[in-house]
Enzyme design. Sequence first.
Site, mmCIF file in Angstrom:
data_model
loop_
_atom_site.group_PDB
_atom_site.id
_atom_site.type_symbol
_atom_site.label_atom_id
_atom_site.label_comp_id
_atom_site.label_asym_id
_atom_site.label_seq_id
_atom_site.Cartn_x
_atom_site.Cartn_y
_atom_site.Cartn_z
ATOM 1 N N LYS A 113 85.789 82.482 56.788
ATOM 2 C CA LYS A 113 86.392 83.040 56.876
ATOM 3 C C LYS A 113 86.476 82.808 58.477
ATOM 4 C CE LYS A 113 86.418 86.833 54.287
ATOM 5 N NZ LYS A 113 85.398 88.091 52.980
ATOM 6 N N GLN A 155 80.739 91.612 54.260
ATOM 7 C CA GLN A 155 80.860 90.817 53.338
ATOM 8 C C GLN A 155 79.986 91.535 51.567
ATOM 9 O OE1 GLN A 155 82.718 88.257 52.844
ATOM 10 N NE2 GLN A 155 82.523 87.574 50.440
ATOM 11 N N ASP A 171 89.039 95.642 56.729
ATOM 12 C CA ASP A 171 88.683 95.478 55.248
ATOM 13 C C ASP A 171 89.582 96.805 55.106
ATOM 14 O OD1 ASP A 171 87.765 92.903 54.238
ATOM 15 O OD2 ASP A 171 85.270 93.825 54.698
HETATM 16 N N1 GUN Z 1 84.394 90.078 49.046
HETATM 17 C C1 GUN Z 1 85.311 90.108 47.704
HETATM 18 N N2 GUN Z 1 86.160 90.059 48.552
HETATM 19 C C2 GUN Z 1 85.832 90.752 49.560
HETATM 20 C C3 GUN Z 1 86.509 91.352 50.675
HETATM 21 O O1 GUN Z 1 87.704 91.088 50.693
HETATM 22 N N3 GUN Z 1 85.951 92.137 52.040
HETATM 23 C C4 GUN Z 1 84.624 91.629 51.676
HETATM 24 N N4 GUN Z 1 83.958 92.551 52.837
HETATM 25 N N5 GUN Z 1 83.840 91.780 50.659
HETATM 26 C C5 GUN Z 1 84.269 90.865 49.588
#
Ligand code: GUN
Length: 300
Positions: A54, A98, A121
Site C-alpha cells: 500500500k 489494517q 476503507d
Molecule cells: N485486511 C485485509 N483486507 C483489508 C482491507 O481491505 N482493509 C483493512 N483495513 N484491513 C484489511
Amino acid sequence: MTAKIIDGKEFAATVRAKVAIHVARLKEEHGITPGLAVVLVGQDAASEVYVRNKNKSTVEVGMNSYEHKLPADTSEADLLALIDNLNNDPAVHGILCQLPLPDHLNEELVINSIIPAKDVDGFHISNVGLLATGQKSMVPCTPLGCLMMLRDHHGSLSGLNAVVVGRSNIVGKPMAALLLKDSCTVTIAHSRTKNIEALCRSADILVAAVGRPEMITSDWIGEGATVIDVGINRIPAPERGEGKNRLVGDVHFASAVEKAGAITPVPGGVGPMTIACLLANAVTACCRANGLDEPEGLTA
Ligand code: GUN
C-alpha cells in the site's frame, strides 16, 4: 464458449494511472498533495506485506504516505489517540487501520473512531449506512474494484440478475448495495441458502466472496454469465515441490472458463484492484475535503 478473461492487473494499472493524473492536477492547480495514513498494529506477516504494498503504491502515484507501525501490545487508548491525531491532521486525507487487529483491541470501536470523511476503507458505520441508503459515501475498496470491472465489461448493469455469494461486511453486503444502486436485481446467497447451485446458475453476474477454495464449479454458472472471483485462497501444491502452495479463487477456474462469458482470474483479477481502489478513495477523500470536483470514473 470460452470466457473473456477480465485482466484485473491491467485494469488496476489504468486506475492507478488515472489516480496519478488527478494527484498531479491537485498539486499543480491547488497546491494540495493527497496524503494516506496506514496504521499497522503488531507483526502479522500477511498484514505487513499488504501495508508495504500500500505504501509503495501510494508513493508511486505521487501521494504522501504516512506509515504508523505500532507494537502488538499497544493499548486501545494509545491507538485511539493516534487516530485522533490523524483525524485532525490536514495533511492526511485518508486513514486505513489494517485488520485484523490484535485480540485485545475492539475493532468496531477503532474503525468507528476514524472520521467518516477519511475512512478510505468505507468500514465506518456512517459510510455503511450511506451506501445502504444509496447516498454518497466512501465505498469499500474490493467491491468498488469489482463494480468498476463490471461496468467496464457490461456498460450498464441495469436489470441484470446479480447473485453475490457471501455475506461479509467487507465484500458481500457492500457489493450487493452497489449492484442494487446500479439497478441490478440482487440476491445474496450464503451457506444456508437453499438450491444455491440453481440460484447461482440463474445469475447474469455472479460474485463469489466466500473464502472456500474452488467451491463454485461450472455447474453453478449460467451459460455466458460474468463471474467475479473475490476469493484468494492458498492451497497446497505438491506438484510444485514439497511444502509449496498456489493461489486459487472461490471459483474452479478451469471448468468455469468454459461456461462463463467473462471471468476474473486468481491471481490477477480482483486482487490488484483493491489497492488501486484504495488510492482512488484517497483522492476522492482529498477532493471532497477541499470542496473540489471528484475524479470521474474513480467512485461508485
Ligand atoms: N485486511 C485485509 N483486507 C483489508 C482491507 O481491505 N482493509 C483493512 N483495513 N484491513 C484489511
